[in-house]
Design an enzyme around this catalytic site. Structure first.
Site, PDB file in Angstrom:
ATOM      1  N   HIS A   1       0.807  -1.217   0.000  1.00 51.12           N
ATOM      2  CA  HIS A   1       0.000   0.000   0.000  1.00 51.12           C
ATOM      3  C   HIS A   1       0.838   1.264   0.000  1.00 51.12           C
ATOM      4  CE1 HIS A   1      -3.585  -2.554   0.706  1.00 51.12           C
ATOM      5  NE2 HIS A   1      -4.068  -1.648  -0.110  1.00 51.12           N
ATOM      6  N   ASP A  41      -5.971   4.577   9.732  1.00 45.45           N
ATOM      7  CA  ASP A  41      -7.377   4.717   9.309  1.00 45.45           C
ATOM      8  C   ASP A  41      -7.861   3.486   8.552  1.00 45.45           C
ATOM      9  OD1 ASP A  41      -7.215   7.213  10.330  1.00 45.45           O
ATOM     10  OD2 ASP A  41      -7.186   8.261   8.411  1.00 45.45           O
ATOM     11  N   GLU A  55      -9.724  13.557  14.470  1.00 46.37           N
ATOM     12  CA  GLU A  55      -9.192  13.823  13.125  1.00 46.37           C
ATOM     13  C   GLU A  55      -9.953  15.022  12.554  1.00 46.37           C
ATOM     14  OE1 GLU A  55      -8.544  10.798  10.259  1.00 46.37           O
ATOM     15  OE2 GLU A  55      -7.422   9.495  11.633  1.00 46.37           O
TER      16      GLU A  55
HETATM   17  P1  FAD Z   1       4.257  -1.910   2.036  1.00 42.45           P
HETATM   18  O1  FAD Z   1       3.715  -0.829   1.204  1.00 42.45           O
HETATM   19  O2  FAD Z   1       4.227  -3.264   1.470  1.00 42.45           O
HETATM   20  O3  FAD Z   1       5.735  -1.547   2.527  1.00 42.45           O
HETATM   21  C1  FAD Z   1       6.025  -0.265   3.013  1.00 42.45           C
HETATM   22  C2  FAD Z   1       7.507  -0.155   3.387  1.00 42.45           C
HETATM   23  O4  FAD Z   1       7.777  -0.971   4.505  1.00 42.45           O
HETATM   24  C3  FAD Z   1       8.444  -0.641   2.294  1.00 42.45           C
HETATM   25  O5  FAD Z   1       9.627   0.089   2.367  1.00 42.45           O
HETATM   26  C4  FAD Z   1       8.687  -2.081   2.668  1.00 42.45           C
HETATM   27  O6  FAD Z   1       9.898  -2.573   2.157  1.00 42.45           O
HETATM   28  C5  FAD Z   1       8.701  -1.991   4.179  1.00 42.45           C
HETATM   29  N1  FAD Z   1       8.215  -3.210   4.821  1.00 42.45           N
HETATM   30  C6  FAD Z   1       7.061  -3.864   4.602  1.00 42.45           C
HETATM   31  N2  FAD Z   1       6.964  -4.906   5.445  1.00 42.45           N
HETATM   32  C7  FAD Z   1       8.084  -4.901   6.197  1.00 42.45           C
HETATM   33  C8  FAD Z   1       8.573  -5.719   7.243  1.00 42.45           C
HETATM   34  N3  FAD Z   1       7.884  -6.762   7.687  1.00 42.45           N
HETATM   35  N4  FAD Z   1       9.773  -5.417   7.784  1.00 42.45           N
HETATM   36  C9  FAD Z   1      10.488  -4.347   7.363  1.00 42.45           C
HETATM   37  N5  FAD Z   1      10.075  -3.549   6.375  1.00 42.45           N
HETATM   38  C10 FAD Z   1       8.883  -3.814   5.806  1.00 42.45           C
HETATM   39  N6  FAD Z   1      -0.654   5.142   7.161  1.00 42.45           N
HETATM   40  C11 FAD Z   1      -0.832   5.673   8.377  1.00 42.45           C
HETATM   41  O7  FAD Z   1       0.106   5.830   9.147  1.00 42.45           O
HETATM   42  N7  FAD Z   1      -2.076   6.051   8.801  1.00 42.45           N
HETATM   43  C12 FAD Z   1      -3.179   5.874   8.036  1.00 42.45           C
HETATM   44  O8  FAD Z   1      -4.280   6.203   8.447  1.00 42.45           O
HETATM   45  C13 FAD Z   1      -3.015   5.298   6.753  1.00 42.45           C
HETATM   46  N8  FAD Z   1      -4.075   5.079   5.958  1.00 42.45           N
HETATM   47  C14 FAD Z   1      -3.890   4.513   4.739  1.00 42.45           C
HETATM   48  C15 FAD Z   1      -5.009   4.270   3.931  1.00 42.45           C
HETATM   49  C16 FAD Z   1      -4.850   3.672   2.709  1.00 42.45           C
HETATM   50  C17 FAD Z   1      -6.064   3.409   1.849  1.00 42.45           C
HETATM   51  C18 FAD Z   1      -3.555   3.341   2.246  1.00 42.45           C
HETATM   52  C19 FAD Z   1      -3.371   2.743   0.898  1.00 42.45           C
HETATM   53  C20 FAD Z   1      -2.441   3.592   3.027  1.00 42.45           C
HETATM   54  C21 FAD Z   1      -2.599   4.179   4.277  1.00 42.45           C
HETATM   55  N9  FAD Z   1      -1.515   4.440   5.113  1.00 42.45           N
HETATM   56  C22 FAD Z   1      -1.705   4.971   6.351  1.00 42.45           C
HETATM   57  C23 FAD Z   1      -0.147   4.229   4.645  1.00 42.45           C
HETATM   58  C24 FAD Z   1       0.422   2.921   5.097  1.00 42.45           C
HETATM   59  O9  FAD Z   1       0.713   2.930   6.460  1.00 42.45           O
HETATM   60  C25 FAD Z   1       1.722   2.687   4.356  1.00 42.45           C
HETATM   61  O10 FAD Z   1       1.466   2.676   2.985  1.00 42.45           O
HETATM   62  C26 FAD Z   1       2.354   1.381   4.755  1.00 42.45           C
HETATM   63  O11 FAD Z   1       3.623   1.326   4.172  1.00 42.45           O
HETATM   64  C27 FAD Z   1       1.510   0.310   4.195  1.00 42.45           C
HETATM   65  O12 FAD Z   1       1.793  -0.909   4.728  1.00 42.45           O
HETATM   66  P2  FAD Z   1       1.981  -2.146   3.801  1.00 42.45           P
HETATM   67  O13 FAD Z   1       1.832  -3.273   4.721  1.00 42.45           O
HETATM   68  O14 FAD Z   1       1.143  -2.133   2.597  1.00 42.45           O
HETATM   69  O15 FAD Z   1       3.517  -1.910   3.431  1.00 42.45           O
END
Ligand code: FAD
Length: 523
Positions: A92, A155, A266
């Site tokens: 994400h 969120d 918020e």
């Molecule tokens: P990824 O996108 O897969 O990875 C993100 C980063 O973390 C990359 O650099 C990856 O290499 C690294 N990573 C992933 N897993 C690990 C692991 N296990 N160990 C070490 N590194 C790792 N964020 C907020 O803080 N608050 C919010 O309210 C919020 N709302 C969101 C709503 C939506 C609809 C979306 C799409 C995103 C939102 N986000 C929010 C952002 C979200 O926290 C970040 O995009 C986060 O990176 C997503 O987590 P993911 O698991 O998809 O990680």
């Protein structure tokens, strides 16, 4: 076992040779041995942003921390290797942060989804031990069965534990409990050297702090111990509207000064009919607010505060009365306060409803040029003006979130970057410009590039003049990252040298190019 190890080593060596060869002689799927390195998939080269699509050479679907350790030990022991590795949570990210051009993507969702609970007695803490690839929604569903839940959220809950802890993890509870990284007791991490380390504030604290907010640069989080609290059954959810920005922020600051009464704060900007209604899908109150948005040349802008009070039914709290006490002190537009009571689960899972609604009309899988900034309180009015200079209220698609956070709820030993505390202000703001850009709706390549340029202008101007910092940051060059970290750069770079000296991890962030292979890094 030795044969298995040998197979792994041979297949990794083949992969490395293929990546180092100028002829890239291995093009087709091959035997990757017991590590189960697989040919790449479209998922591994895409993310929620739909802006960058960097294809890795292979994907690892780990069955255990040891699989990840084997991969990283081997790569960090090979001087031939130029291979990079990115953990991918739920993908994400916006700007390819979990991608690894020509490298290896580790699909964290393949780790067995283990969640174990410890429920403390009276006066004791409760916690959950969770695999790094588990999504927060799964932790919520299981913990509620025990009457427990994590204290601090995002969120949207279809994000992984490892992914949000690598950033910070913020939402309307952050003013009260700190970000998610302030609510972790222990981690299991596989470092860039391939070591599996269990770390906490009292054991290997430097690794623990480095990894929290560490953008995936120091190690891969394979397990996390998350603090839990008693879960309320219901939540009283309130929205109040404003036509004056200063009154809106003053009331938000009032709310975060009452943590004994308020559980969530918020707010968002109401720019047009779409922004009023799109954010109301999950809020099942009859909102009778029909603002005059003015004209294109002379728009009227409105603001909405959202706050919530937990309802613990066995405690006989009178939430109506609590909301009454709070709202009597607020200065919203006359009769523009609406409230509704929903289950705690529905409240926390509210963005899922927005997602389903957007999916049903084909507007979820579009470009998402998002920009999130932490803005010092002293600069929030100027930031609002800068924002409005770069946004067309009548045609803006998406949501602009604004809400206050409290600095003292953040641990400055972690890797997270906040604005420097030049003043004594305890309050800072997060502003999320969460745009959708739909190619079918006329926003294709040029339009997307223009939106990205505007966001860069906002980020650069706010950085230089207001001391703001990007959250979920994206910087196109390593020098941009130096500036981003400012006086924290040396500590960040020193931690990188210690935990991932060959710069194998997190290439998609573009912070540390491999010394010998700049070409392998995304912009
Ligand atoms: P990824 O996108 O897969 O990875 C993100 C980063 O973390 C990359 O650099 C990856 O290499 C690294 N990573 C992933 N897993 C690990 C692991 N296990 N160990 C070490 N590194 C790792 N964020 C907020 O803080 N608050 C919010 O309210 C919020 N709302 C969101 C709503 C939506 C609809 C979306 C799409 C995103 C939102 N986000 C929010 C952002 C979200 O926290 C970040 O995009 C986060 O990176 C997503 O987590 P993911 O698991 O998809 O990680």
């Amino acid at each position: 076992m030795e044969v298995a190890m040998l197979c792994t080593r041979v297949s990794l060596l083949i992969l490395i040779l293929s990546l180092c060869s100028p002829y890239k002689f291995i093009q087709s799927p091959m035997d990757f041995g017991p590590l189960n390195l697989l040919p790449t998939t479209t998922t591994a080269s895409s993310d929620f942003g739909r802006i960058l699509f960097h294809s890795p050479a292979a994907v690892l679907k780990p069955q255990s921390s040891r699989d990840i350790s084997l991969l990283l030990s081997f790569l960090s022991g090979s001087s031939l290797s130029k291979v990079t590795v990115a953990a991918r949570g739920a993908g994400h990210s916006i700007h390819g942060q979990a991608q690894a051009l020509d490298g290896i993507v580790v699909e964290m969702s393949s780790l067995p989804a283990e969640i174990e609970f410890y429920k403390g007695g009276e006066g004791e803490i409760s916690y959950a031990d969770v695999s790094g690839g588990v999504m927060w929604i799964d932790l919520l569903e299981l913990s509620l069965k025990l009457g427990l839940a994590p204290r601090s959220w995002t969120d949207y809950l279809y994000l992984t534990v490892g992914g949000t802890l690598s950033n910070a993890g913020i939402s309307g509870q952050t003013f009260k409990h700190g970000p998610q990284i302030s609510n972790v007791l222990q981690l299991e991490v596989v470092t860039g050297r391939g070591e599996i380390v269990t770390c906490s504030p009292s054991k290997d604290a430097d690794l623990f702090n480095a990894v929290l907010g560490g953008l995936g640069q120091f190690g891969i989080i394979t397990r996390a111990r998350i603090l839990l609290q008693e879960a309320p059954q219901k939540v009283k959810w309130v929205r109040a509207f404003y036509d004056d920005f200063s009154i809106f922020t003053k009331d938000q600051e009032l709310l975060v000064s009452m943590p004994d009464l308020v559980d969530y704060v918020e707010g968002f900007i109401v720019l047009n009919e779409q922004s009023l209604h799109s954010s109301s899908i999950a809020f099942p109150a009859n909102v009778d607010f029909n603002p005059d948005f003015g004209t294109k040349n002379s728009p009227n802008i409105y603001y909405c505060i959202e706050f919530a009070v937990h309802d613990y039914q066995h405690k006989n709290t009178n939430v109506e009365q609590v909301v009454e006490v709070i709202s009597r002190q607020m200065s919203h537009m006359v009769s523009q306060l609406y409230s509704v009571e929903v289950s705690y689960f529905d409240f926390l899972n509210r963005v899922r409803m927005e997602e389903m609604s957007l999916r049903s009309i084909g507007l979820w899988e579009v470009h998402h040029p998002w920009l999130n900034m932490f803005v010092p309180k002293a600069g929030i009015n100027d930031f609002r003006d800068l924002l409005m200079d770069n946004v067309s209220p009548d045609s803006f698609e998406g949501l602009i979130l604004i809400y206050p956070l409290l600095r003292d709820k953040w641990d400055t030993n972690t890797s997270v970057v906040l604005p420097d505390s030049g003043s004594t202000d305890r309050v800072m703001y997060v502003v999320g410009i969460l745009r959708s850009a739909n190619p079918e709706g006329g926003c294709s390549h040029h339009c997307l590039q223009e939106l990205l340029r505007r966001h860069r202008r906002i980020a650069d101007t706010a950085g230089v003049h207001l001391g703001a910092k990007q959250y979920l940051a994206h910087h196109p060059t390593p020098s941009g990252w130096h500036q981003h970290f400012g006086r924290r750069w040396e500590r960040f770079a020193e931690r990188k040298n210690r935990f991932d000296p060959l710069r194998i991890l997190g290439p998609g962030q573009g912070i540390f190019p491999r010394r010998d292979d700049n070409a392998a890094f995304g912009s």
